[in-house]
Write a protein that holds these residues in place. Structure first.
Motif, PDB file in Angstrom:
ATOM      1  N   ARG A 128       0.799  -1.216   0.000  1.00 53.63           N
ATOM      2  CA  ARG A 128       0.000   0.000   0.000  1.00 53.63           C
ATOM      3  C   ARG A 128       0.835   1.270   0.000  1.00 53.63           C
ATOM      4  O   ARG A 128       0.413   2.293  -0.556  1.00 53.63           O
ATOM      5  CB  ARG A 128      -0.936  -0.005   1.215  1.00 53.63           C
ATOM      6  CG  ARG A 128      -1.917  -1.186   1.195  1.00 53.63           C
ATOM      7  CD  ARG A 128      -2.821  -1.145   2.405  1.00 53.63           C
ATOM      8  NE  ARG A 128      -3.481   0.151   2.505  1.00 53.63           N
ATOM      9  CZ  ARG A 128      -4.063   0.606   3.610  1.00 53.63           C
ATOM     10  NH1 ARG A 128      -4.030  -0.118   4.710  1.00 53.63           N
ATOM     11  NH2 ARG A 128      -4.642   1.774   3.611  1.00 53.63           N
ATOM     12  N   GLY A 129       1.986   1.250   0.661  1.00 53.58           N
ATOM     13  CA  GLY A 129       2.780   2.462   0.724  1.00 53.58           C
ATOM     14  C   GLY A 129       3.821   2.382   1.823  1.00 53.58           C
ATOM     15  O   GLY A 129       4.146   1.302   2.334  1.00 53.58           O
ATOM     16  N   TRP A 130       4.311   3.559   2.211  1.00 58.88           N
ATOM     17  CA  TRP A 130       5.424   3.655   3.153  1.00 58.88           C
ATOM     18  C   TRP A 130       5.076   4.646   4.254  1.00 58.88           C
ATOM     19  O   TRP A 130       4.432   5.673   4.013  1.00 58.88           O
ATOM     20  CB  TRP A 130       6.662   4.115   2.389  1.00 58.88           C
ATOM     21  CG  TRP A 130       7.885   4.389   3.210  1.00 58.88           C
ATOM     22  CD1 TRP A 130       8.878   3.515   3.525  1.00 58.88           C
ATOM     23  CD2 TRP A 130       8.270   5.633   3.810  1.00 58.88           C
ATOM     24  NE1 TRP A 130       9.852   4.124   4.280  1.00 58.88           N
ATOM     25  CE2 TRP A 130       9.500   5.446   4.467  1.00 58.88           C
ATOM     26  CE3 TRP A 130       7.687   6.909   3.848  1.00 58.88           C
ATOM     27  CZ2 TRP A 130      10.156   6.458   5.160  1.00 58.88           C
ATOM     28  CZ3 TRP A 130       8.332   7.925   4.544  1.00 58.88           C
ATOM     29  CH2 TRP A 130       9.558   7.692   5.179  1.00 58.88           C
ATOM     30  N   VAL A 131       5.511   4.321   5.477  1.00 60.81           N
ATOM     31  CA  VAL A 131       5.380   5.250   6.605  1.00 60.81           C
ATOM     32  C   VAL A 131       6.738   5.361   7.289  1.00 60.81           C
ATOM     33  O   VAL A 131       7.511   4.393   7.337  1.00 60.81           O
ATOM     34  CB  VAL A 131       4.322   4.790   7.633  1.00 60.81           C
ATOM     35  CG1 VAL A 131       2.931   4.930   7.065  1.00 60.81           C
ATOM     36  CG2 VAL A 131       4.589   3.370   8.093  1.00 60.81           C
ATOM     37  N   PRO A 132       7.079   6.546   7.829  1.00 58.73           N
ATOM     38  CA  PRO A 132       8.378   6.723   8.483  1.00 58.73           C
ATOM     39  C   PRO A 132       8.438   5.985   9.815  1.00 58.73           C
ATOM     40  O   PRO A 132       7.425   5.741  10.463  1.00 58.73           O
ATOM     41  CB  PRO A 132       8.482   8.239   8.672  1.00 58.73           C
ATOM     42  CG  PRO A 132       7.062   8.707   8.727  1.00 58.73           C
ATOM     43  CD  PRO A 132       6.296   7.806   7.816  1.00 58.73           C
ATOM     44  N   ARG A 133       9.641   5.690  10.224  1.00 62.81           N
ATOM     45  CA  ARG A 133       9.853   5.002  11.489  1.00 62.81           C
ATOM     46  C   ARG A 133       9.965   6.012  12.623  1.00 62.81           C
ATOM     47  O   ARG A 133      10.539   7.089  12.478  1.00 62.81           O
ATOM     48  CB  ARG A 133      11.140   4.175  11.413  1.00 62.81           C
ATOM     49  CG  ARG A 133      11.536   3.517  12.722  1.00 62.81           C
ATOM     50  CD  ARG A 133      12.795   2.698  12.548  1.00 62.81           C
ATOM     51  NE  ARG A 133      13.275   2.182  13.824  1.00 62.81           N
ATOM     52  CZ  ARG A 133      14.332   1.382  13.970  1.00 62.81           C
ATOM     53  NH1 ARG A 133      15.009   1.018  12.898  1.00 62.81           N
ATOM     54  NH2 ARG A 133      14.706   0.966  15.159  1.00 62.81           N
TER      55      ARG A 133
ATOM     56  N   GLY B   5      -1.997   9.274   4.120  1.00 60.70           N
ATOM     57  CA  GLY B   5      -0.890   9.200   5.058  1.00 60.70           C
ATOM     58  C   GLY B   5       0.210   8.244   4.666  1.00 60.70           C
ATOM     59  O   GLY B   5       1.160   8.045   5.428  1.00 60.70           O
ATOM     60  N   LEU B   6       0.107   7.646   3.474  1.00 58.74           N
ATOM     61  CA  LEU B   6       1.113   6.697   3.002  1.00 58.74           C
ATOM     62  C   LEU B   6       1.886   7.290   1.829  1.00 58.74           C
ATOM     63  O   LEU B   6       1.291   7.872   0.917  1.00 58.74           O
ATOM     64  CB  LEU B   6       0.458   5.381   2.569  1.00 58.74           C
ATOM     65  CG  LEU B   6      -0.234   4.579   3.673  1.00 58.74           C
ATOM     66  CD1 LEU B   6      -0.999   3.407   3.077  1.00 58.74           C
ATOM     67  CD2 LEU B   6       0.779   4.091   4.697  1.00 58.74           C
ATOM     68  N   GLY B   7       3.202   7.145   1.853  1.00 65.30           N
ATOM     69  CA  GLY B   7       4.031   7.599   0.746  1.00 65.30           C
ATOM     70  C   GLY B   7       4.125   6.531  -0.320  1.00 65.30           C
ATOM     71  O   GLY B   7       4.210   5.344  -0.026  1.00 65.30           O
ATOM     72  N   ARG B   8       4.105   6.948  -1.590  1.00 63.24           N
ATOM     73  CA  ARG B   8       4.179   5.997  -2.698  1.00 63.24           C
ATOM     74  C   ARG B   8       5.180   6.466  -3.758  1.00 63.24           C
ATOM     75  O   ARG B   8       4.927   6.336  -4.949  1.00 63.24           O
ATOM     76  CB  ARG B   8       2.796   5.786  -3.317  1.00 63.24           C
ATOM     77  CG  ARG B   8       1.803   5.172  -2.347  1.00 63.24           C
ATOM     78  CD  ARG B   8       0.490   4.791  -3.004  1.00 63.24           C
ATOM     79  NE  ARG B   8      -0.408   4.224  -2.015  1.00 63.24           N
ATOM     80  CZ  ARG B   8      -1.246   4.941  -1.257  1.00 63.24           C
ATOM     81  NH1 ARG B   8      -1.300   6.277  -1.412  1.00 63.24           N
ATOM     82  NH2 ARG B   8      -2.006   4.362  -0.365  1.00 63.24           N
ATOM     83  N   GLN B   9       6.298   6.981  -3.319  1.00 64.25           N
ATOM     84  CA  GLN B   9       7.359   7.352  -4.249  1.00 64.25           C
ATOM     85  C   GLN B   9       8.265   6.137  -4.440  1.00 64.25           C
ATOM     86  O   GLN B   9       9.366   6.055  -3.910  1.00 64.25           O
ATOM     87  CB  GLN B   9       8.131   8.555  -3.715  1.00 64.25           C
ATOM     88  CG  GLN B   9       7.254   9.801  -3.575  1.00 64.25           C
ATOM     89  CD  GLN B   9       8.007  10.977  -3.010  1.00 64.25           C
ATOM     90  OE1 GLN B   9       9.232  11.017  -3.035  1.00 64.25           O
ATOM     91  NE2 GLN B   9       7.285  11.952  -2.478  1.00 64.25           N
ATOM     92  N   TRP B  10       7.741   5.203  -5.213  1.00 68.82           N
ATOM     93  CA  TRP B  10       8.421   3.928  -5.388  1.00 68.82           C
ATOM     94  C   TRP B  10       9.675   4.078  -6.241  1.00 68.82           C
ATOM     95  O   TRP B  10       9.725   4.918  -7.137  1.00 68.82           O
ATOM     96  CB  TRP B  10       7.481   2.923  -6.062  1.00 68.82           C
ATOM     97  CG  TRP B  10       6.196   2.681  -5.329  1.00 68.82           C
ATOM     98  CD1 TRP B  10       4.939   2.997  -5.755  1.00 68.82           C
ATOM     99  CD2 TRP B  10       6.031   2.060  -4.056  1.00 68.82           C
ATOM    100  NE1 TRP B  10       4.004   2.613  -4.833  1.00 68.82           N
ATOM    101  CE2 TRP B  10       4.650   2.034  -3.768  1.00 68.82           C
ATOM    102  CE3 TRP B  10       6.921   1.528  -3.113  1.00 68.82           C
ATOM    103  CZ2 TRP B  10       4.141   1.492  -2.607  1.00 68.82           C
ATOM    104  CZ3 TRP B  10       6.407   0.989  -1.953  1.00 68.82           C
ATOM    105  CH2 TRP B  10       5.040   0.966  -1.705  1.00 68.82           C
ATOM    106  N   PRO B  11      10.688   3.264  -5.980  1.00 65.24           N
ATOM    107  CA  PRO B  11      11.865   3.274  -6.855  1.00 65.24           C
ATOM    108  C   PRO B  11      11.481   2.798  -8.251  1.00 65.24           C
ATOM    109  O   PRO B  11      10.540   2.012  -8.423  1.00 65.24           O
ATOM    110  CB  PRO B  11      12.829   2.288  -6.174  1.00 65.24           C
ATOM    111  CG  PRO B  11      11.957   1.423  -5.335  1.00 65.24           C
ATOM    112  CD  PRO B  11      10.815   2.287  -4.889  1.00 65.24           C
ATOM    113  N   ALA B  12      12.182   3.300  -9.244  1.00 65.16           N
ATOM    114  CA  ALA B  12      11.884   2.928 -10.629  1.00 65.16           C
ATOM    115  C   ALA B  12      12.068   1.428 -10.809  1.00 65.16           C
ATOM    116  O   ALA B  12      13.040   0.835 -10.331  1.00 65.16           O
ATOM    117  CB  ALA B  12      12.792   3.691 -11.589  1.00 65.16           C
TER     118      ALA B  12
END
Length: 255
Positions: A117-122, A196-203
């Motif tokens: 779904r995405g990324w959240v900071p630790r 609230g989720l980041g989705r800047q996925w690597p290429a």
């Protein structure tokens, strides 16, 4: 009578053979890297075509990872929020955090699809404190790219199958633990949904430039070998010619 020195004795011939071998090997490696670069260019073109193709409807169309990886797809279903897991030590914009994975029960089916779904900071003060984010309730449509399961990182310890914050996840073991049928790939969700989720996925594209760089290095080494070998041969010929000139003409034999 002085014996004239040979330009190329066993030692010199061995050096020449080794030099030719090095030139041959480095040239072959250069062409191999060029071949890899061309293969990756073709793969990148294929991936562009897959991403721009009409989205597959997961649950309605057959999906094969080997054929459809990185193809755009949609899935309709309900998130099993209670089974969400967090893969730790995943980065985004050089920040450490978690990948959020939640299985989606496909509409009209007993099959589940794992959604990345995405990324959240630790939170470095409390690792088990996950930053709040939103999960859609009820029937929802997910858009994204078909992707392989997350790669498994080396770990010194075996993780319990029900652990929520974890280093790795094996989809088959996850499915066995929860007694569900889970598809053998993930859907990497796309878009800025303000949840609230980041989705800047690597290429997802492969690094063609790296192969061209390696090819240039190998060809450079090959060219250097050619220059050094020619210099060695030229120097041996010149040295031998100089010595022969210093010896003077050979005296005729007197019977």
């Amino acid at each position: 009578m002085l014996m004239s020195e040979k330009a190329f004795g066993p030692k010199e011939l061995l050096i020449i053979i080794l030099g030719l071998l090095v030139i041959g090997v480095t040239t072959s490696l250069g062409f191999w890297q060029l071949g890899r670069a061309h293969e990756k260019e073709a793969l990148n073109l294929q991936m562009d075509q897959r991403e721009k193709a009409h989205p597959l409807q997961i649950g309605q169309a057959e999906v094969r990872l080997s054929r459809d990886v990185w193809r755009r797809a949609e899935a309709r279903g309900v998130f099993a929020e209670q089974w969400t897991i967090y893969l730790q030590n995943r980065q985004q914009n050089e920040q450490v955090g978690f990948w959020v994975l939640t299985p989606l029960k496909l509409a009209g089916s007993d099959t589940y699809l794992m959604v990345l779904r995405g990324w959240v900071p630790r939170n470095f003060q409390a690792m088990d404190l996950i930053k709040p984010y939103k999960t859609p309730q009820g029937l929802t449509v997910i858009d994204g790219l078909i992707a392989p399961p997350p790669s498994e990182w080396f770990s010194f310890f075996a993780e319990p199958p029900g652990q929520v914050i974890r280093q790795n996840v094996n989809l088959q073991k996850y499915a066995d633990f929860h007694h569900i049928k889970l598809l053998p790939f993930v859907l990497r969700q796309s878009g800025d949904l303000h949840d609230g989720l980041g989705r800047q996925w690597p290429a997802a594209k492969t690094g063609v430039g790296t192969n061209y760089g390696y090819a240039a290095q190998w060809f450079g080494m090959s060219a250097t070998g050619v220059v050094l070998l020619l210099y060695f041969v030229f120097q041996r010929l010149r040295k031998t010619k100089s010595k022969r000139g210093a010896e003077g003409p050979t005296a005729p034999h007197v019977l």
